[in-house]
Design a protein around this motif. Structure first.
Motif, short mmCIF file in Angstrom:
data_model
loop_
_atom_site.label_atom_id
_atom_site.label_comp_id
_atom_site.label_asym_id
_atom_site.label_seq_id
_atom_site.Cartn_x
_atom_site.Cartn_y
_atom_site.Cartn_z
N VAL A 1 -7.74 -3.07 -8.17
CA VAL A 1 -7.82 -2.03 -7.15
C VAL A 1 -6.51 -1.94 -6.39
N ARG A 2 -5.94 -3.08 -6.03
CA ARG A 2 -4.66 -3.08 -5.32
C ARG A 2 -3.56 -2.48 -6.19
N GLU A 3 -3.58 -2.79 -7.48
CA GLU A 3 -2.58 -2.23 -8.39
C GLU A 3 -2.71 -0.71 -8.48
N LEU A 4 -3.94 -0.22 -8.57
CA LEU A 4 -4.14 1.22 -8.69
C LEU A 4 -3.78 1.95 -7.40
N LEU A 5 -4.09 1.35 -6.25
CA LEU A 5 -3.69 1.96 -4.98
C LEU A 5 -2.17 2.08 -4.91
N ASP A 6 -1.48 1.04 -5.32
CA ASP A 6 -0.01 1.08 -5.32
C ASP A 6 0.50 2.11 -6.32
N LEU A 7 -0.18 2.22 -7.45
CA LEU A 7 0.25 3.14 -8.49
C LEU A 7 0.20 4.60 -8.02
N VAL A 8 -0.79 4.92 -7.18
CA VAL A 8 -0.93 6.30 -6.70
C VAL A 8 -0.30 6.51 -5.33
N GLY A 9 0.45 5.53 -4.86
CA GLY A 9 1.20 5.72 -3.62
C GLY A 9 0.44 5.41 -2.35
N LEU A 10 -0.61 4.59 -2.43
CA LEU A 10 -1.35 4.16 -1.25
C LEU A 10 -1.11 2.67 -1.02
N ARG A 11 -1.49 2.19 0.16
CA ARG A 11 -1.26 0.80 0.51
C ARG A 11 -2.48 -0.06 0.18
#
Length: 358
Positions: free
Chosen positions: A158-168
């Motif tokens: 989940v953290r990786e995907l949030l970072d991937l789409v430009g979220l923290r």
């Protein structure tokens, strides 16, 4: 009825996902002659069959974006539902890596559904307000439990995907109502990416967003495609958006694809009168000569009802090019010398006169 049978055991040779940046040009999706009707309340003429799709041919290659454009009610969303196996077509064939997905069942069908995901039009309605961003992104793993069985692995992903789409990473515990529209759509994109799909169907993914936010989301989709090698079917009525993201464009009218080709060909030298009319309604997308003349193609008459479509060419009742032949025979593509740029028209426009009406 649909043709094809379920594969036996292992996937057929050649179905591996192409590495990002090295996408094979072999089609990932091929649709041929897709038809779909819906039974509705009878009209005054006694017709109760709505012809949503009628003989649609479509090809999506690996790593490309196919733009699907047309007026509201032309069948874009119905075609998307067929590609996602949410609706079964009445006829025609659909192939995913050479396999008929409608012939799959059980674990094979579940595995196939990982490969095709969707980003929805409304980022406000498509996210559950009672779930946090992390829960929304992780929801697909509740069905596909074998992908990330460990809670620690799910949290890390989940953290990786949030970072991937430009979220923290800190956004994981927030609820949808705490995000802006653009941020919500990023969460929707992250959810679509959770199962590592090969194809994402984007149904008007930026139409509910402000212009500046639209550009951010479109740039994000382009970046994800370059990084992951994912293919998009991008549905929109906004031609400027499609021109920005699409490699190829298919133009739909009343359940049929009337023109297809590269974005440069379709926008630069439209062959079908309907395509030319659409482009003329957006002055900034026309050719320089069209803008200087300030020409606009005004189509006469109403859009025909899909309950009782015209014979022959469905656009003929609004087309300034129409002749007797148009009422008698359904036009077939391709036309001209370029088989990659097809227009289903008996009298396709020449480049010198495309965009001009008589």
């Amino acid at each position: 009825m649909l043709e094809g049978t379920a594969p036996e055991g292992t996937a057929p040779e050649g179905t591996e996902v192409a590495p990002a940046g090295e996408a094979s040009r072999a089609p990932v999706i091929e649709a041929r002659g897709i038809t779909k009707t819906f039974r509705v309340k009878k009209n005054k003429a006694g017709k109760d069959r709505l012809h949503a799709l009628d003989g649609v041919d479509l090809t999506l290659e690996r790593g490309e974006t196919l733009g699907l454009v047309g007026e509201s009610g032309c069948g874009k969303s119905t075609l998307a539902r067929v590609l996602l196996m949410l609706d079964r077509p009445d006829g025609g064939t659909l192939r995913f890596d050479g396999t008929d997905p409608f012939g799959l069942a059980g674990k094979e069908l579940l595995a196939w559904r990982r490969r095709v995901q969707m980003v929805f039009q409304d980022p406000f309605a498509s996210l559950n307000p009672r779930m946090t961003a992390a829960e929304i992104i992780a929801e697909p793993w509740r069905t596909h439990r074998d992908l990330l069985p460990s809670r620690r692995d799910r949290q890390a992903r989940v953290r990786e995907l949030l970072d991937l789409v430009g979220l923290r990473a800190g956004d994981a515990g927030r609820y949808p109502q705490e995000f802006s529209g653009g941020q919500r759509q990023r969460i929707g994109i992250a959810r679509a990416l959770a199962l590592d799909p090969e194809v994402i169907v984007c149904d008007e993914p930026v139409s509910a967003l402000d212009l500046s936010v639209q550009a951010q989301v479109l740039n994000l989709l382009n970046e994800l495609q370059r990084e992951l090698g994912v293919s998009y079917v991008f549905i929109s009525h906004d031609l400027s958006v499609v021109r920005h993201v699409a490699d190829r464009v298919a133009v739909m009218y009343l359940g049929r694809i009337v023109e297809s080709g590269t974005a440069e060909e379709v926008f630069g030298t439209p062959r079908h009168p309907y395509t030319a009319a659409l482009l003329s309604a957006v002055p900034e997308l026309g050719r320089p000569g069209d803008r200087e003349r300030g020409e606009r193609i005004l189509l006469e008459g109403e859009v025909p009802s899909p309950l009782d479509p015209p014979s022959g060419c469905r656009f003929r009742t609004r087309c300034w090019q129409a002749r007797d032949t148009c009422a008698q025979t359904v036009p077939e593509g391709p036309d001209g010398d370029d088989p990659a740029h097809q227009a289903a028209c008996h009298f396709p426009l020449e480049p010198a006169v495309a965009g001009q009406s008589s």
